[in-house]
Write a protein that holds these residues in place. Structure first.
Motif, PDB file in Angstrom:
ATOM      1  N   LEU A 179      -9.901  -1.409  -1.590  1.00 16.77           N
ATOM      2  CA  LEU A 179      -9.101  -0.675  -0.701  1.00 16.77           C
ATOM      3  C   LEU A 179      -9.881  -0.763   0.660  1.00 16.77           C
ATOM      4  CD1 LEU A 179      -6.575   0.629   0.120  1.00 16.77           C
ATOM      5  CD2 LEU A 179      -7.692   2.832  -0.746  1.00 16.77           C
ATOM      6  N   GLN A 180     -11.043  -0.270   0.788  1.00 18.18           N
ATOM      7  CA  GLN A 180     -11.765  -0.341   1.854  1.00 18.18           C
ATOM      8  C   GLN A 180     -11.915  -1.763   2.661  1.00 18.18           C
ATOM      9  OE1 GLN A 180     -15.510   1.047   0.390  1.00 18.18           O
ATOM     10  NE2 GLN A 180     -15.056   3.025   0.325  1.00 18.18           N
ATOM     11  N   ASN A 181     -11.979  -2.723   1.882  1.00 19.02           N
ATOM     12  CA  ASN A 181     -12.230  -4.090   2.435  1.00 19.02           C
ATOM     13  C   ASN A 181     -10.741  -4.528   2.941  1.00 19.02           C
ATOM     14  OD1 ASN A 181     -14.609  -4.441   2.001  1.00 19.02           O
ATOM     15  ND2 ASN A 181     -14.133  -5.316  -0.166  1.00 19.02           N
ATOM     16  N   LEU A 240       0.724  -1.147  -0.026  1.00 17.90           N
ATOM     17  CA  LEU A 240       0.006  -0.035   0.147  1.00 17.90           C
ATOM     18  C   LEU A 240       0.792   1.347  -0.090  1.00 17.90           C
ATOM     19  CD1 LEU A 240      -3.032  -0.960   2.193  1.00 17.90           C
ATOM     20  CD2 LEU A 240      -3.146  -0.405  -0.272  1.00 17.90           C
ATOM     21  N   GLY A 241       2.112   1.329  -0.307  1.00 20.88           N
ATOM     22  CA  GLY A 241       2.969   2.212  -0.127  1.00 20.88           C
ATOM     23  C   GLY A 241       4.217   2.223  -1.090  1.00 20.88           C
ATOM     24  N   CYS A 242       4.830   3.364  -1.078  1.00 23.08           N
ATOM     25  CA  CYS A 242       6.382   3.256  -1.819  1.00 23.08           C
ATOM     26  C   CYS A 242       7.483   4.010  -0.917  1.00 23.08           C
ATOM     27  CB  CYS A 242       6.302   3.654  -3.110  1.00 23.08           C
ATOM     28  SG  CYS A 242       6.373   5.563  -3.118  1.00 23.08           S
ATOM     29  N   GLY A 243       8.653   3.653  -0.952  1.00 25.26           N
ATOM     30  CA  GLY A 243       9.729   4.208  -0.171  1.00 25.26           C
ATOM     31  C   GLY A 243       9.765   5.855  -0.592  1.00 25.26           C
ATOM     32  N   ARG A 244      10.479   6.440   0.554  1.00 23.15           N
ATOM     33  CA  ARG A 244      10.647   7.897   0.173  1.00 23.15           C
ATOM     34  C   ARG A 244      11.864   8.214  -0.972  1.00 23.15           C
ATOM     35  NH1 ARG A 244       9.300  11.995   4.396  1.00 23.15           N
ATOM     36  NH2 ARG A 244       7.887  10.639   6.065  1.00 23.15           N
ATOM     37  N   GLU A 266       2.663  14.264  -6.769  1.00 23.48           N
ATOM     38  CA  GLU A 266       1.859  14.989  -6.028  1.00 23.48           C
ATOM     39  C   GLU A 266       1.503  14.083  -4.742  1.00 23.48           C
ATOM     40  OE1 GLU A 266       0.619  17.807  -5.307  1.00 23.48           O
ATOM     41  OE2 GLU A 266      -1.262  17.049  -4.093  1.00 23.48           O
ATOM     42  N   ILE A 267       1.109  12.824  -5.021  1.00 27.58           N
ATOM     43  CA  ILE A 267       0.468  11.729  -4.256  1.00 27.58           C
ATOM     44  C   ILE A 267       1.772  11.456  -3.340  1.00 27.58           C
ATOM     45  CG2 ILE A 267      -0.361   9.552  -3.773  1.00 27.58           C
ATOM     46  CD1 ILE A 267      -2.284  11.450  -5.360  1.00 27.58           C
ATOM     47  N   ARG A 268       2.959  11.306  -3.780  1.00 26.30           N
ATOM     48  CA  ARG A 268       4.096  10.896  -2.936  1.00 26.30           C
ATOM     49  C   ARG A 268       4.365  12.390  -1.926  1.00 26.30           C
ATOM     50  NH1 ARG A 268       6.706   7.369  -0.267  1.00 26.30           N
ATOM     51  NH2 ARG A 268       6.546   9.198   1.411  1.00 26.30           N
ATOM     52  N   ALA A 269       4.301  13.487  -2.519  1.00 25.26           N
ATOM     53  CA  ALA A 269       4.558  14.827  -1.669  1.00 25.26           C
ATOM     54  C   ALA A 269       3.536  14.803  -0.759  1.00 25.26           C
ATOM     55  CB  ALA A 269       4.443  16.019  -2.505  1.00 25.26           C
ATOM     56  N   ARG A 270       2.181  14.523  -0.980  1.00 21.54           N
ATOM     57  CA  ARG A 270       1.083  14.334   0.203  1.00 21.54           C
ATOM     58  C   ARG A 270       1.582  13.372   1.219  1.00 21.54           C
ATOM     59  NH1 ARG A 270      -4.850  13.804  -2.716  1.00 21.54           N
ATOM     60  NH2 ARG A 270      -4.304  15.519  -4.237  1.00 21.54           N
ATOM     61  N   LYS A 271       2.122  11.956   0.757  1.00 23.42           N
ATOM     62  CA  LYS A 271       2.513  10.987   1.776  1.00 23.42           C
ATOM     63  C   LYS A 271       3.425  11.734   2.816  1.00 23.42           C
ATOM     64  CE  LYS A 271       2.570   6.912   3.534  1.00 23.42           C
ATOM     65  NZ  LYS A 271       3.741   7.015   4.399  1.00 23.42           N
ATOM     66  N   ASP A 272       4.819  12.476   2.172  1.00 23.35           N
ATOM     67  CA  ASP A 272       5.411  13.048   2.792  1.00 23.35           C
ATOM     68  C   ASP A 272       5.143  13.702   4.118  1.00 23.35           C
ATOM     69  OD1 ASP A 272       7.648  11.709   1.401  1.00 23.35           O
ATOM     70  OD2 ASP A 272       8.051  13.482   0.124  1.00 23.35           O
ATOM     71  N   SER A 273       3.982  14.622   4.028  1.00 24.33           N
ATOM     72  CA  SER A 273       3.583  15.200   4.875  1.00 24.33           C
ATOM     73  C   SER A 273       2.454  14.776   5.790  1.00 24.33           C
ATOM     74  CB  SER A 273       3.366  16.737   4.545  1.00 24.33           C
ATOM     75  OG  SER A 273       2.292  16.498   3.264  1.00 24.33           O
ATOM     76  N   PHE A 274       2.158  13.368   5.633  1.00 22.39           N
ATOM     77  CA  PHE A 274       0.992  12.862   6.186  1.00 22.39           C
ATOM     78  C   PHE A 274       1.151  12.516   7.549  1.00 22.39           C
ATOM     79  CE2 PHE A 274      -1.673   8.844   6.883  1.00 22.39           C
ATOM     80  CZ  PHE A 274      -2.600   9.297   6.867  1.00 22.39           C
ATOM     81  N   ASN A 285       0.406   3.307   5.665  1.00 16.06           N
ATOM     82  CA  ASN A 285       0.078   3.446   4.310  1.00 16.06           C
ATOM     83  C   ASN A 285      -1.344   3.110   4.067  1.00 16.06           C
ATOM     84  OD1 ASN A 285       2.880   3.735   3.637  1.00 16.06           O
ATOM     85  ND2 ASN A 285       3.136   1.408   3.269  1.00 16.06           N
ATOM     86  N   ALA A 286      -1.965   2.379   4.704  1.00 15.69           N
ATOM     87  CA  ALA A 286      -3.389   1.831   4.265  1.00 15.69           C
ATOM     88  C   ALA A 286      -4.281   3.398   4.814  1.00 15.69           C
ATOM     89  CB  ALA A 286      -3.966   1.010   5.085  1.00 15.69           C
ATOM     90  N   GLU A 287      -3.993   3.843   5.904  1.00 14.79           N
ATOM     91  CA  GLU A 287      -4.747   5.019   6.366  1.00 14.79           C
ATOM     92  C   GLU A 287      -4.441   6.116   5.332  1.00 14.79           C
ATOM     93  OE1 GLU A 287      -6.748   4.398   8.406  1.00 14.79           O
ATOM     94  OE2 GLU A 287      -5.938   2.726   9.739  1.00 14.79           O
ATOM     95  N   PHE A 288      -3.232   6.237   4.843  1.00 20.40           N
ATOM     96  CA  PHE A 288      -3.118   7.312   3.919  1.00 20.40           C
ATOM     97  C   PHE A 288      -3.865   7.053   2.481  1.00 20.40           C
ATOM     98  CE2 PHE A 288      -0.762   8.685   0.217  1.00 20.40           C
ATOM     99  CZ  PHE A 288      -0.943  10.052   0.101  1.00 20.40           C
ATOM    100  N   ALA A 289      -3.658   5.863   2.054  1.00 15.86           N
ATOM    101  CA  ALA A 289      -4.387   5.394   0.778  1.00 15.86           C
ATOM    102  C   ALA A 289      -5.946   5.777   0.787  1.00 15.86           C
ATOM    103  CB  ALA A 289      -4.008   3.736   0.623  1.00 15.86           C
ATOM    104  N   LEU A 290      -6.589   5.771   2.096  1.00 12.00           N
ATOM    105  CA  LEU A 290      -8.005   6.031   2.235  1.00 12.00           C
ATOM    106  C   LEU A 290      -8.168   7.471   1.755  1.00 12.00           C
ATOM    107  CD1 LEU A 290      -9.424   3.737   4.986  1.00 12.00           C
ATOM    108  CD2 LEU A 290     -10.075   3.733   2.398  1.00 12.00           C
ATOM    109  N   THR A 291      -7.154   8.104   2.303  1.00 15.44           N
ATOM    110  CA  THR A 291      -7.563   9.477   2.072  1.00 15.44           C
ATOM    111  C   THR A 291      -7.179   9.785   0.422  1.00 15.44           C
ATOM    112  OG1 THR A 291      -5.107  10.174   2.263  1.00 15.44           O
ATOM    113  CG2 THR A 291      -6.421  10.231   4.378  1.00 15.44           C
ATOM    114  N   VAL A 292      -6.674   9.179  -0.123  1.00 18.37           N
ATOM    115  CA  VAL A 292      -6.607   9.109  -1.617  1.00 18.37           C
ATOM    116  C   VAL A 292      -7.551   8.880  -2.472  1.00 18.37           C
ATOM    117  CG1 VAL A 292      -5.003   9.090  -3.463  1.00 18.37           C
ATOM    118  CG2 VAL A 292      -3.815   9.420  -1.472  1.00 18.37           C
TER     119      VAL A 292
END
Ligand code: ZN
Ligand code: FE
Length: 254
Positions: free
Chosen positions: A190-192, A137-141, A246-254, A176-183
Protein backbone atom coordinates in the motif's frame (compact mmCIF):
# COMPACT_ATOMS: atom_id res chain seq x y z
CA UNK A 1 -12.50 -4.66 -27.60
CA UNK A 2 -11.19 -1.15 -27.70
CA UNK A 3 -11.86 1.06 -24.68
CA UNK A 4 -11.68 4.83 -24.74
CA UNK A 5 -11.63 6.57 -21.39
CA UNK A 6 -13.13 10.05 -21.31
CA UNK A 7 -13.02 12.33 -18.32
CA UNK A 8 -16.20 14.30 -17.63
CA UNK A 9 -17.91 16.36 -14.93
CA UNK A 10 -14.74 16.84 -12.86
CA UNK A 11 -14.07 13.29 -11.65
CA UNK A 12 -16.31 10.97 -13.67
CA UNK A 13 -15.05 8.57 -16.27
CA UNK A 14 -17.11 7.65 -19.31
CA UNK A 15 -15.97 4.51 -21.13
CA UNK A 16 -16.60 4.04 -24.82
CA UNK A 17 -16.44 0.43 -25.96
CA UNK A 18 -15.89 -0.56 -29.55
CA UNK A 19 -16.28 -4.07 -30.90
CA UNK A 20 -13.47 -3.98 -33.42
CA UNK A 21 -14.97 -6.74 -35.56
CA UNK A 22 -18.40 -5.19 -36.04
CA UNK A 23 -17.63 -1.52 -35.28
CA UNK A 24 -20.51 -1.49 -32.87
CA UNK A 25 -20.11 1.10 -30.14
CA UNK A 26 -21.36 1.16 -26.57
CA UNK A 27 -20.90 3.63 -23.77
CA UNK A 28 -20.80 2.96 -20.04
CA UNK A 29 -22.37 5.57 -17.73
CA UNK A 30 -22.52 8.66 -19.94
CA UNK A 31 -22.73 11.45 -17.41
CA UNK A 32 -23.02 13.90 -20.29
CA UNK A 33 -23.75 13.50 -24.01
CA UNK A 34 -21.61 16.21 -25.59
CA UNK A 35 -18.19 14.64 -25.15
CA UNK A 36 -19.49 11.27 -26.36
CA UNK A 37 -21.09 12.86 -29.42
CA UNK A 38 -17.83 14.65 -30.24
CA UNK A 39 -15.89 11.41 -30.02
CA UNK A 40 -18.40 9.57 -32.23
CA UNK A 41 -18.28 12.41 -34.71
CA UNK A 42 -14.49 12.38 -34.86
CA UNK A 43 -14.44 8.63 -35.40
CA UNK A 44 -17.43 8.57 -37.76
CA UNK A 45 -19.20 5.99 -35.66
CA UNK A 46 -22.74 5.60 -34.38
CA UNK A 47 -23.83 4.68 -30.90
CA UNK A 48 -25.51 1.30 -30.52
CA UNK A 49 -25.79 0.85 -26.81
CA UNK A 50 -25.73 2.60 -23.44
CA UNK A 51 -24.83 0.56 -20.37
CA UNK A 52 -25.91 2.16 -17.08
CA UNK A 53 -24.60 0.72 -13.83
CA UNK A 54 -27.15 2.60 -11.70
CA UNK A 55 -29.61 5.48 -11.77
CA UNK A 56 -27.54 8.38 -10.38
CA UNK A 57 -27.54 11.38 -12.63
CA UNK A 58 -23.77 11.46 -13.00
CA UNK A 59 -24.11 8.05 -14.70
CA UNK A 60 -27.26 8.56 -16.78
CA UNK A 61 -27.25 12.31 -17.49
CA UNK A 62 -26.34 11.83 -21.16
CA UNK A 63 -28.85 9.05 -21.91
CA UNK A 64 -31.68 11.14 -23.32
CA UNK A 65 -29.58 13.26 -25.68
CA UNK A 66 -27.63 10.29 -26.94
CA UNK A 67 -30.78 8.33 -27.64
CA UNK A 68 -32.38 11.34 -29.31
CA UNK A 69 -29.39 11.53 -31.64
CA UNK A 70 -29.26 7.75 -32.20
CA UNK A 71 -32.85 6.43 -31.92
CA UNK A 72 -31.67 2.86 -32.47
CA UNK A 73 -29.38 3.06 -29.46
CA UNK A 74 -30.53 0.67 -26.72
CA UNK A 75 -30.38 1.54 -23.05
CA UNK A 76 -29.27 -1.40 -20.93
CA UNK A 77 -29.82 -0.74 -17.24
CA UNK A 78 -30.80 -2.47 -13.98
CA UNK A 79 -34.37 -3.79 -13.93
CA UNK A 80 -34.52 -2.89 -10.24
CA UNK A 81 -34.14 0.79 -11.19
CA UNK A 82 -36.64 0.70 -14.05
CA UNK A 83 -38.72 3.47 -12.49
CA UNK A 84 -35.68 5.71 -11.97
CA UNK A 85 -34.05 5.55 -15.40
CA UNK A 86 -36.29 6.70 -18.28
CA UNK A 87 -36.59 4.66 -21.49
CA UNK A 88 -34.75 1.48 -20.55
CA UNK A 89 -34.86 -0.90 -23.53
CA UNK A 90 -33.21 -3.86 -21.87
CA UNK A 91 -33.76 -4.14 -18.11
CA UNK A 92 -31.18 -6.55 -16.71
CA UNK A 93 -30.80 -8.64 -13.58
CA UNK A 94 -27.99 -10.71 -12.10
CA UNK A 95 -26.76 -13.42 -14.47
CA UNK A 96 -28.16 -11.89 -17.64
CA UNK A 97 -25.91 -11.86 -20.68
CA UNK A 98 -25.69 -8.73 -22.81
CA UNK A 99 -24.01 -8.20 -26.16
CA UNK A 100 -22.23 -5.51 -28.07
CA UNK A 101 -21.45 -6.88 -31.51
CA UNK A 102 -19.27 -9.91 -30.85
CA UNK A 103 -18.55 -8.86 -27.28
CA UNK A 104 -20.43 -10.42 -24.43
CA UNK A 105 -20.84 -9.29 -20.85
CA UNK A 106 -22.40 -10.88 -17.83
CA UNK A 107 -24.49 -8.77 -15.50
CA UNK A 108 -23.56 -8.97 -11.81
CA UNK A 109 -25.89 -7.63 -9.13
CA UNK A 110 -23.75 -5.45 -6.86
CA UNK A 111 -26.38 -3.60 -4.85
CA UNK A 112 -25.43 -1.43 -1.89
CA UNK A 113 -24.57 1.98 -3.33
CA UNK A 114 -28.06 1.91 -4.86
CA UNK A 115 -30.74 -0.79 -4.67
CA UNK A 116 -30.24 -2.07 -8.21
CA UNK A 117 -26.59 -1.32 -9.00
CA UNK A 118 -25.08 -3.76 -11.50
CA UNK A 119 -21.62 -4.41 -12.91
CA UNK A 120 -20.89 -5.51 -16.47
CA UNK A 121 -18.28 -8.25 -16.63
CA UNK A 122 -16.71 -8.91 -20.04
CA UNK A 123 -15.35 -12.31 -19.11
CA UNK A 124 -13.36 -13.01 -22.26
CA UNK A 125 -11.67 -9.63 -22.06
CA UNK A 126 -11.11 -9.85 -18.29
CA UNK A 127 -12.74 -6.50 -17.80
CA UNK A 128 -15.41 -5.33 -15.39
CA UNK A 129 -17.23 -2.00 -15.31
CA UNK A 130 -18.14 -1.57 -11.66
CA UNK A 131 -19.64 1.93 -11.52
CA UNK A 132 -19.76 3.28 -7.97
CA UNK A 133 -19.34 0.00 -6.08
CA UNK A 134 -15.63 -0.67 -6.29
CA UNK A 135 -13.12 2.15 -6.75
CA UNK A 136 -9.38 1.94 -6.80
CA UNK A 137 -8.47 1.77 -3.10
CA UNK A 138 -12.06 2.45 -2.08
CA UNK A 139 -15.72 1.59 -2.41
CA UNK A 140 -18.89 3.57 -2.98
CA UNK A 141 -21.00 5.16 -0.29
CA UNK A 142 -23.94 3.14 0.93
CA UNK A 143 -26.93 5.27 -0.07
CA UNK A 144 -29.80 2.84 -0.60
CA UNK A 145 -28.55 -0.51 0.61
CA UNK A 146 -27.13 -1.94 3.81
CA UNK A 147 -23.50 -2.51 4.80
CA UNK A 148 -24.18 -6.24 4.46
CA UNK A 149 -25.35 -5.85 0.86
CA UNK A 150 -22.33 -3.71 0.01
CA UNK A 151 -19.90 -6.15 1.60
CA UNK A 152 -21.47 -9.07 -0.26
CA UNK A 153 -21.26 -7.13 -3.53
CA UNK A 154 -17.60 -6.33 -2.96
CA UNK A 155 -16.88 -9.99 -2.23
CA UNK A 156 -18.57 -10.94 -5.51
CA UNK A 157 -16.29 -8.59 -7.42
CA UNK A 158 -13.30 -9.82 -5.45
CA UNK A 159 -14.07 -13.40 -6.51
CA UNK A 160 -13.55 -12.59 -10.20
CA UNK A 161 -10.24 -13.80 -11.71
CA UNK A 162 -7.24 -11.91 -10.29
CA UNK A 163 -6.22 -10.67 -13.73
CA UNK A 164 -9.54 -8.84 -14.10
CA UNK A 165 -9.11 -5.17 -14.87
CA UNK A 166 -11.55 -2.99 -12.98
CA UNK A 167 -13.01 0.15 -14.56
CA UNK A 168 -14.66 2.33 -11.88
CA UNK A 169 -16.72 5.39 -12.73
CA UNK A 170 -14.72 7.92 -10.72
CA UNK A 171 -11.24 9.24 -10.14
CA UNK A 172 -11.30 9.09 -6.34
CA UNK A 173 -8.02 7.24 -5.87
CA UNK A 174 -5.96 10.00 -4.24
CA UNK A 175 -8.38 10.57 -1.34
CA UNK A 176 -9.00 6.83 -1.08
CA UNK A 177 -5.25 6.26 -0.87
CA UNK A 178 -4.79 8.79 1.92
CA UNK A 179 -7.63 7.13 3.82
CA UNK A 180 -6.29 3.61 3.23
CA UNK A 181 -2.98 4.68 4.77
CA UNK A 182 -4.75 5.72 7.99
CA UNK A 183 -6.23 2.22 8.18
CA UNK A 184 -3.37 -0.09 7.23
CA UNK A 185 -0.27 2.08 7.34
CA UNK A 186 2.18 -0.81 7.71
CA UNK A 187 1.18 -2.56 4.48
CA UNK A 188 4.32 -2.10 2.33
CA UNK A 189 2.44 -2.73 -0.94
CA UNK A 190 0.00 0.00 0.00
CA UNK A 191 2.78 2.45 0.90
CA UNK A 192 4.46 1.92 -2.46
CA UNK A 193 1.22 2.22 -4.35
CA UNK A 194 0.24 5.44 -2.59
CA UNK A 195 3.56 6.99 -3.56
CA UNK A 196 2.82 6.06 -7.16
CA UNK A 197 -0.74 7.45 -6.95
CA UNK A 198 0.39 10.81 -5.55
CA UNK A 199 2.85 11.19 -8.41
CA UNK A 200 0.26 10.22 -11.03
CA UNK A 201 -2.30 12.68 -9.71
CA UNK A 202 0.32 15.40 -9.46
CA UNK A 203 0.91 14.82 -13.18
CA UNK A 204 -2.86 14.74 -13.70
CA UNK A 205 -2.79 11.17 -15.01
CA UNK A 206 -5.74 8.80 -14.52
CA UNK A 207 -5.14 6.14 -11.85
CA UNK A 208 -7.77 3.80 -13.23
CA UNK A 209 -8.30 1.21 -14.61
CA UNK A 210 -6.75 -0.92 -11.91
CA UNK A 211 -5.92 -4.59 -11.55
CA UNK A 212 -8.07 -6.72 -9.24
CA UNK A 213 -5.02 -8.57 -7.90
CA UNK A 214 -3.56 -5.22 -6.79
CA UNK A 215 -6.83 -4.06 -5.22
CA UNK A 216 -7.06 -7.30 -3.25
CA UNK A 217 -3.68 -6.59 -1.73
CA UNK A 218 -4.25 -2.94 -0.78
CA UNK A 219 -7.91 -1.85 -0.95
CA UNK A 220 -9.16 -1.79 2.66
CA UNK A 221 -12.74 -2.54 1.61
CA UNK A 222 -11.69 -5.83 0.01
CA UNK A 223 -9.67 -6.86 3.05
CA UNK A 224 -12.11 -6.79 5.97
CA UNK A 225 -12.01 -10.58 6.41
CA UNK A 226 -8.23 -10.96 6.09
CA UNK A 227 -6.61 -11.83 9.47
CA UNK A 228 -3.62 -9.58 8.78
CA UNK A 229 -5.94 -6.63 8.11
CA UNK A 230 -8.11 -7.31 11.16
CA UNK A 231 -4.97 -7.32 13.25
CA UNK A 232 -3.83 -4.02 11.76
CA UNK A 233 -7.12 -2.38 12.75
CA UNK A 234 -7.27 -4.05 16.18
CA UNK A 235 -10.47 -5.94 15.38
CA UNK A 236 -9.26 -9.50 15.47
CA UNK A 237 -12.31 -10.83 17.30
CA UNK A 238 -14.84 -8.85 15.34
CA UNK A 239 -16.98 -10.28 12.50
CA UNK A 240 -16.03 -9.50 8.89
CA UNK A 241 -19.20 -7.50 8.39
CA UNK A 242 -18.63 -5.42 11.50
CA UNK A 243 -15.10 -4.65 10.38
CA UNK A 244 -16.41 -3.56 6.99
CA UNK A 245 -19.16 -1.46 8.59
CA UNK A 246 -16.65 0.26 10.87
CA UNK A 247 -14.15 1.01 8.08
CA UNK A 248 -16.90 2.31 5.80
CA UNK A 249 -18.16 4.56 8.62
CA UNK A 250 -14.65 5.92 9.18
CA UNK A 251 -14.35 6.72 5.50
CA UNK A 252 -17.70 8.56 5.58
CA UNK A 253 -16.25 11.04 8.04
CA UNK A 254 -12.72 11.15 6.62
ZN1 ZN B 1 -23.54 6.87 -7.85
FE1 FE C 1 -21.17 8.37 -9.37
Amino acid sequence: MKITQLQASKDNYIYILTCEETKMVGVVDPTEAEIVLDWLDNHELELNCIFNTHHHHDHTGGNARLQAKFPECEIVAPAAEYDKIPNIDLPVIDGHGVRLGKLRAQVIDVKGHTKGHVAYWFREENIVFCGDVLFSLGCGRIFEGTPKEMWESLKKLRSLPEETIIYPAHEYTKTNAEFALTVEKNNPLLQNYVTKIRKMRYENKPTVPSLLAVEKAINPFLRCDIPQFKKAVNMEDVSDLEVFTEIRARKDSF
